[in-house]
Scaffold this active site. Sequence first.
Site, PDB file in Angstrom:
ATOM      1  N   HIS B 189      29.943 -14.606  49.397  1.00 53.60           N
ATOM      2  CA  HIS B 189      30.527 -13.372  48.878  1.00 53.60           C
ATOM      3  C   HIS B 189      31.824 -13.730  48.178  1.00 53.60           C
ATOM      4  O   HIS B 189      32.574 -14.576  48.657  1.00 53.60           O
ATOM      5  CB  HIS B 189      30.819 -12.406  50.028  1.00 53.60           C
ATOM      6  CG  HIS B 189      31.849 -11.364  49.687  1.00 53.60           C
ATOM      7  ND1 HIS B 189      33.127 -11.384  50.191  1.00 53.60           N
ATOM      8  CD2 HIS B 189      31.781 -10.284  48.868  1.00 53.60           C
ATOM      9  CE1 HIS B 189      33.804 -10.350  49.702  1.00 53.60           C
ATOM     10  NE2 HIS B 189      33.022  -9.673  48.901  1.00 53.60           N
ATOM     11  N   ARG B 193      40.036  -9.001  41.944  1.00 53.64           N
ATOM     12  CA  ARG B 193      40.372  -7.697  41.369  1.00 53.64           C
ATOM     13  C   ARG B 193      41.835  -7.608  40.932  1.00 53.64           C
ATOM     14  O   ARG B 193      42.699  -8.311  41.440  1.00 53.64           O
ATOM     15  CB  ARG B 193      40.060  -6.596  42.378  1.00 53.64           C
ATOM     16  CG  ARG B 193      40.793  -6.745  43.680  1.00 53.64           C
ATOM     17  CD  ARG B 193      40.264  -5.834  44.790  1.00 53.64           C
ATOM     18  NE  ARG B 193      41.049  -6.015  46.013  1.00 53.64           N
ATOM     19  CZ  ARG B 193      40.805  -6.948  46.933  1.00 53.64           C
ATOM     20  NH1 ARG B 193      39.790  -7.770  46.813  1.00 53.64           N
ATOM     21  NH2 ARG B 193      41.581  -7.055  47.997  1.00 53.64           N
ATOM     22  N   ALA B 342      31.219   7.845  43.398  1.00 53.51           N
ATOM     23  CA  ALA B 342      31.047   6.388  43.401  1.00 53.51           C
ATOM     24  C   ALA B 342      29.586   6.038  43.135  1.00 53.51           C
ATOM     25  O   ALA B 342      28.685   6.796  43.488  1.00 53.51           O
ATOM     26  CB  ALA B 342      31.471   5.817  44.745  1.00 53.51           C
TER      27      ALA B 342
END
Lengths: 386, 386
Positions: B189, B193, B342
Amino acid sequence: MSFPKGIRRALASLASYQLTRRTSRRHMQYLMIGIGFATTASVSFVQMEAAKKRKLNISLYMAEPITDANTLLNNEEDMRTKMELMIMKVQAEFCQALEAEEYAGQKFKVDRWLRTEGGGGITCVLQDGEVFEKAGVNISVVTGMLPPGAVQQMRTRGKKLAEGKKLPFFAAGISAVIHPRNPHVPTIHFNYRYFEVESDGEKQWWFGGGTDLTPYYLNEEDAIHFHKTLKDACDEHDIGYYPRFKKWCDDYFRITHRKESRGIGGIFFDDIDTPSQEEAFKFVTSCAKSVIPSYLPLVRQHKNDDYGDNERQWQLLRRGRYVEFNLIYDRGTKFGLYTPGARYESILMSLPLNARWEYMHTVRPNSKEGKLLEVLQNPKDWVSTA
Amino acid sequence: MSFPKGIRRALASLASYQLTRRTSRRHMQYLMIGIGFATTASVSFVQMEAAKKRKLNISLYMAEPITDANTLLNNEEDMRTKMELMIMKVQAEFCQALEAEEYAGQKFKVDRWLRTEGGGGITCVLQDGEVFEKAGVNISVVTGMLPPGAVQQMRTRGKKLAEGKKLPFFAAGISAVIHPRNPHVPTIHFNYRYFEVESDGEKQWWFGGGTDLTPYYLNEEDAIHFHKTLKDACDEHDIGYYPRFKKWCDDYFRITHRKESRGIGGIFFDDIDTPSQEEAFKFVTSCAKSVIPSYLPLVRQHKNDDYGDNERQWQLLRRGRYVEFNLIYDRGTKFGLYTPGARYESILMSLPLNARWEYMHTVRPNSKEGKLLEVLQNPKDWVSTA
């Protein structure tokens, strides 16, 4: 009831006694009056002595109760005792009813556990059965101190509790999730619980619970039978209950991000403390006792239905949604897992043996899968409440 | 770099231009000086006109950028632009690297989506491949108003933001979870950001991210290679980063109720706003670029390893734990799912295709499974930081 029979029963109870007969205290009173020599103090002594010799009929239950048998026998009118014995009995009856549907004698594994903070539970799980892929039926009877955060949460629900300190609590409940193997048999969940919390020397108590159904394919007759059985149980107590608790259930078991319900609902309620403790208990008992008649007919009717890989894959996808609801939204699961020292195996027994997540899975609108989705997106009324 | 070459390049850029070459502004300056007639105002006009004729080389990416190409070309020094183009490039390179490992030409499905509130994303998923059971690589570039609750959460992390009101924000990030089919290939993973929020006319910005590995069987060499690659990427920028962000990762990816980690960690950080915006961006870029060298060698080495049903069942159980972490604890998942509007498919692409939960599953202490658990229960240091 004749007087001598009362005496005979009370005496017989010295040898073998089932606490679930709630007439026993009355028998004691008859005994007192009949013999005519007892004072209140000596009766209390006699009761205690008798209790020591009595035994709970453990064979009625999946394991020994969590609370010491003598404590139960000496406090048989206390709601804590009544609730513990009721959920123990419902657990045993439900597990036995499910075991009876299996073909090769698969049995529940029984784990009786205690927690250091006070109390414990009995977790029964039947895994990898022919009929039930995973079935978990748990009771817990716990005492301890409620952390200020949990107290605050209860205050927002209108409980009059002192702010910013730990408060002593008692909770007893039964919780079950049954995931059958055949996609034509729905998953059922139910939970019934009693809660006490003490603040400034005053005890507050309430009941909560619910039963709800999660089919993989919609069978309207089954849906109506299920809801009708729950409605009948509610109507015995208050005809306002079913419509109110049916809506509460639809609102609660909502997978918000997907704009769909977990299943086709049932009933759900919390904070029930009217009209009296005894009446509220009777209502919750009726609900718990309606689980078998609401569900077992569906198991019997569909456990041998034909299905193929398509149906199995759809069932696994829906089980993924079940996991989403339980881990993201379910208050009980979250509260449980965030509680230090919680027995997570008993909380997570609700999760299916297998689940699946496909990116951007879609169903054709008029397919069998689409018909279920339609009802999950727009919950409907299954029985008339007019 | 020679002067005429600079001019030639700048002129050539009018026809075809790759914004990722961050030398372009310098070329423009050379052009200005060389031709000797431009004022600041006219240069700005020339740039804009030139930008209109330039094109982004879309073939470098999985889809068209979310932000309009002209906006990107006209704001090439803006961190928003740099970040969007960086994550687009990393997404494409990573997807292509994974596709190259498949045997039958399985490709990522590419969904470019826009949100009504502002911005959108590109979600790439390869599902049911021979090598990758489910691989999701998502970028999102979103703008909108941050609700007061989210602002409050940021205030508790030390951000100086006005209380109790909505604030405009910008966020750009890449997020990926790769679940291979072979239990000897770990799940990876990563997420990088950039965030901007404006309060009282002042803009605050920071970077966050991390890369972590979740093996099903422990291979110490792989663990060392993975951590060493991340450490090298960190060390280029600050030798204090790796030890700090390695610990942060161990603390974050913890399945608290099971007292075990999700995997063997990696790096994790948030709120990085030093030593400068440019340096912080370079650091995050280094981290993102280290994903392929940290992971692809493991895929290549183990994708054809032998395994049987035992290993597959263990992998499915561990994937159940992965689901538990993501749905119960992961801040990003929760924040995403609770955000109205979302795109839940892009958030939940992180969930495995298949997962399993067994009640009271245990492993033998000296088994291969036990050896993994030992490391999950007691995270260890894989590379020396002395």
